[in-house]
Write an enzyme that holds these catalytic residues in place. Structure first.
Site, PDB file in Angstrom:
ATOM      1  CG  ASP A  37      -1.970  -1.114   1.187  1.00 12.35           C
ATOM      2  OD1 ASP A  37      -1.999  -1.878   0.199  1.00 12.35           O
ATOM      3  OD2 ASP A  37      -2.730  -1.248   2.159  1.00 12.35           O
ATOM      4  CE  LYS A  61      -3.927  -4.355   1.345  1.00 16.99           C
ATOM      5  NZ  LYS A  61      -4.548  -3.423   2.280  1.00 16.99           N
ATOM      6  CB  CYS A 120      -1.912  -2.945   5.499  1.00 19.47           C
ATOM      7  SG  CYS A 120      -3.573  -2.207   5.482  1.00 19.47           S
TER       8      CYS A 120
END
Length: 208
Positions: free
Chosen positions: A13, A111, A156
């Site tokens: 990310d 996601k 994450c």
């Protein structure tokens, strides 16, 4: 450190909304980019993940009347932190940071695109049952050791590392190629979890 053909770098990310000026900026988030670019050159296998939310996503505080970012709600899969609206599909905030060398990636995993469930981990959504497809990719490619870097270490990155370890992979977190949010002690909790799960933590210097 010698990188083998069965090793994979999982970059979590590194997107505009998680960097300075973004909707959910991780302090110093963009500072991971030079380290990740340099490390990625040593890997034959690189996977990038990308938060990719619809605008009406259940994790956005603005979609719950009277709620503020960083409050929590209870959903059928457990406690959910409410976040500022971020990484909305097709927006500049959802794009990779412009300095990230995405050309090294063999795979990009999106996601969090299901409206009713959030997805911290790169392998499973927050119900810990719904797969992203990455686990199958890693197994079919017969990859063995997962090196994890990116944003944010205490969310994450942490959940991706835990799920990879539970799935039977050796897992290494490259700590100074990550940055964290530290929400209510979440950084300390992440480090405790790494120790409990047998996840190694190393520094960028190991690759020099």
């Amino acid at each position: 450190m010698k990188i083998a053909d069965r090793d994979v770098l999982l970059v979590i990310d590194v997107q505009n909304d998680f960097c300075t000026g973004g909707a959910l900026a991780v302090p110093g988030g963009e500072k991971v980019v030079p380290a990740i670019n340099r490390i990625a050159q040593k890997f034959a296998n690189v996977v990038l993940t990308q938060d990719w939310h619809p605008g009406d996503h259940v994790s956005f505080a603005q979609n719950h009347a009277g709620r503020q970012p960083f409050q929590t709600i209870e959903l059928d899969y457990g406690t959910q932190v409410l976040w500022p609206t971020h990484c909305v599909q097709g927006t500049d905030g959802a794009e990779f940071h412009r300095a990230l060398d995405a050309s090294r990636a063999n795979l990009v995993v999106r996601k969090g695109f299901r409206r009713g469930i959030d997805s911290y981990s790169a392998l499973f959504e927050n119900d810990h049952k719904t797969p992203t497809g990455l686990l199958g990719y890693l197994r079919e490619r017969e990859l063995r050791t997962v090196f994890v870097a990116g944003l944010a270490l205490d969310f994450c990155v942490r959940f991706s590392a835990e799920d990879a370890r539970k799935a039977g992979f050796e897992v290494v977190v490259i700590e100074d190629a990550c940055r964290g949010i530290d929400l209510d002690g979440s950084m300390a909790a992440a480090h405790r979890s790494f120790g409990e799960h047998g996840i190694s933590v190393i520094s960028f210097e190991a690759f020099l």
